[in-house]
Scaffold this active site. Structure first.
Site, PDB file in Angstrom:
ATOM      1  N   ARG A 128       0.853  -1.185   0.000  1.00 21.15           N
ATOM      2  CA  ARG A 128       0.000   0.000   0.000  1.00 21.15           C
ATOM      3  C   ARG A 128       0.890   1.236   0.000  1.00 21.15           C
ATOM      4  NH1 ARG A 128      -3.348  -2.612  -1.806  1.00 21.15           N
ATOM      5  NH2 ARG A 128      -5.457  -3.097  -1.044  1.00 21.15           N
TER       6      ARG A 128
ATOM      7  N   GLU B 126      -3.345   8.214  -5.483  1.00 16.90           N
ATOM      8  CA  GLU B 126      -3.416   7.624  -6.820  1.00 16.90           C
ATOM      9  C   GLU B 126      -4.534   8.249  -7.635  1.00 16.90           C
ATOM     10  OE1 GLU B 126      -3.603   3.349  -6.489  1.00 16.90           O
ATOM     11  OE2 GLU B 126      -1.694   3.238  -5.405  1.00 16.90           O
TER      12      GLU B 126
ATOM     13  N   HIS C 287      -0.472   1.020 -10.720  1.00 17.78           N
ATOM     14  CA  HIS C 287      -1.210   0.097  -9.851  1.00 17.78           C
ATOM     15  C   HIS C 287      -1.854  -1.023 -10.675  1.00 17.78           C
ATOM     16  CE1 HIS C 287      -3.433  -0.183  -5.743  1.00 17.78           C
ATOM     17  NE2 HIS C 287      -3.102  -1.380  -6.217  1.00 17.78           N
TER      18      HIS C 287
END
Length: 324
Positions: free
Chosen positions: A238, A267, A286
């Site tokens: 994370r 993000e 991601h």
């Protein structure tokens, strides 16, 4: 007889939608936005189940869902779900573990190899017409095989990474975990150690820690200072487990050799982030589980979780991956 209402807040393949439609009346939101959220909240009044990703399921939202029994997320992580609020209402939350372990472990090695061998940086050199034979030594990277790998978090994905490291690259594996893992130690000749020891001895560090109170900014100035100047740091866990400013300084000042990131504190990462100015970092958007095969497996698992939880709540032969 009317079928129970299920809200789908994701784009699912047609065959999986048909599977759901055999049992439920579907209300579909392929995208969540400021325009669609009011309608979604309105539809919650009659929904017994929700399935998808990206929706913040908190106290305010649940107050509008009096009939809700199951929330099925198409993901392993469940950061966006208020667990205490779900538990108070006896709403089952399910997720999709196992199906993405190998895919994320593969990406860990893609990032390690790309960072260690400067793949992205040197790809740009070639494409920009700057490849000069006399500069070959300037293209040197570092080897992966026979090096020491520290895995921060020895869960399912950590074990898949350890397997590849030990069997595929003859790496020495060390790891952090709350408890000893005798089978991992035995199978991969691995060793559990405290964080400081792991960081100071490793050539490659792969972080796959979840987001918890204890892991917030766990890897910062002190931790990067402990690493070797030749170390490569990878984050697949994370984004908020790593202090990005400290990482930038460690890379800029050559405290560590290189890094590879698939997750970030915010993000998408800001286009003016100083990390994006560095040559010795590989940044991905991601995509840990982003293969066609794995995403379908996750979607299929989430659909089965929802069906089995709603239709067969007490059948032990029906597999359901519950969070709570």
């Amino acid at each position: 007889m009317l079928k129970p209402v299920v809200i789908v807040h994701a784009k699912l393949p047609a065959q999986l939608l048909r599977k759901l439609e055999a049992h439920f009346q579907l209300v579909i939101f392929e995208k969540l936005s400021a325009e669609t959220m009011p309608l979604l909240r309105q539809q919650l009044a009659t929904a017994v189940g929700i399935i998808g990703t990206g929706l913040r399921v908190d106290e305010a939202l649940l107050q509008q869902a009096p009939l809700l029994k199951v929330a099925s997320t198409v993901s392993v992580g469940y950061d966006q779900y208020d667990l205490p609020a779900l538990q108070r209402r006896q709403i089952t939350l399910t997720h999709t573990p196992y199906v993405l372990n190998d895919t994320v472990a593969d990406l860990a090695f893609a990032l390690m190899l790309a960072a260690a061998r400067r793949v992205c940086e040197l790809n740009a050199v070639v494409k920009q017409g700057q490849w000069h034979k006399q500069s070959e030594s300037g293209y040197f990277g570092v080897d992966l095989h026979h090096k020491t790998l520290a895995i921060l978090g020895m869960g399912r994905i950590g074990q898949a990474i350890a397997k590849r490291a030990y069997l595929g690259f003859d790496m020495k594996v060390s790891y952090s975990a709350r408890h000893d893992k005798p089978e991992i130690d035995r199978t991969f000749q691995a060793q559990r150690a405290e964080l400081d020891q792991l960081l100071s001895s490793a050539d490659f560090v792969v972080n796959i820690l979840p987001s918890t109170v204890e892991t917030q900014n766990l890897i910062g100035e002190k931790q990067f200072a402990l690493m070797k100047p030749s170390a490569v740091f990878i984050n697949l866990g994370r984004g908020n487990t790593v202090d990005e400013q400290a990482l930038y300084r460690a890379l800029k000042n050559k405290q560590i050799l290189a890094a590879g990131l698939d997750v970030y504190q915010s993000e998408p990462i800001a286009t003016d982030s100083p990390l994006l100015t560095l040559d010795n970092i590989v940044c991905l958007p991601h995509i840990g589980s982003a293969t066609a095969e794995t995403r379908f497996a996750m979607q299929s698992c989430a659909v089965d979780n929802l069906i089995n939880s709603l239709l067969y709540p007490n059948d032990p032969q029906k597999t359901v991956y519950r969070v709570n």
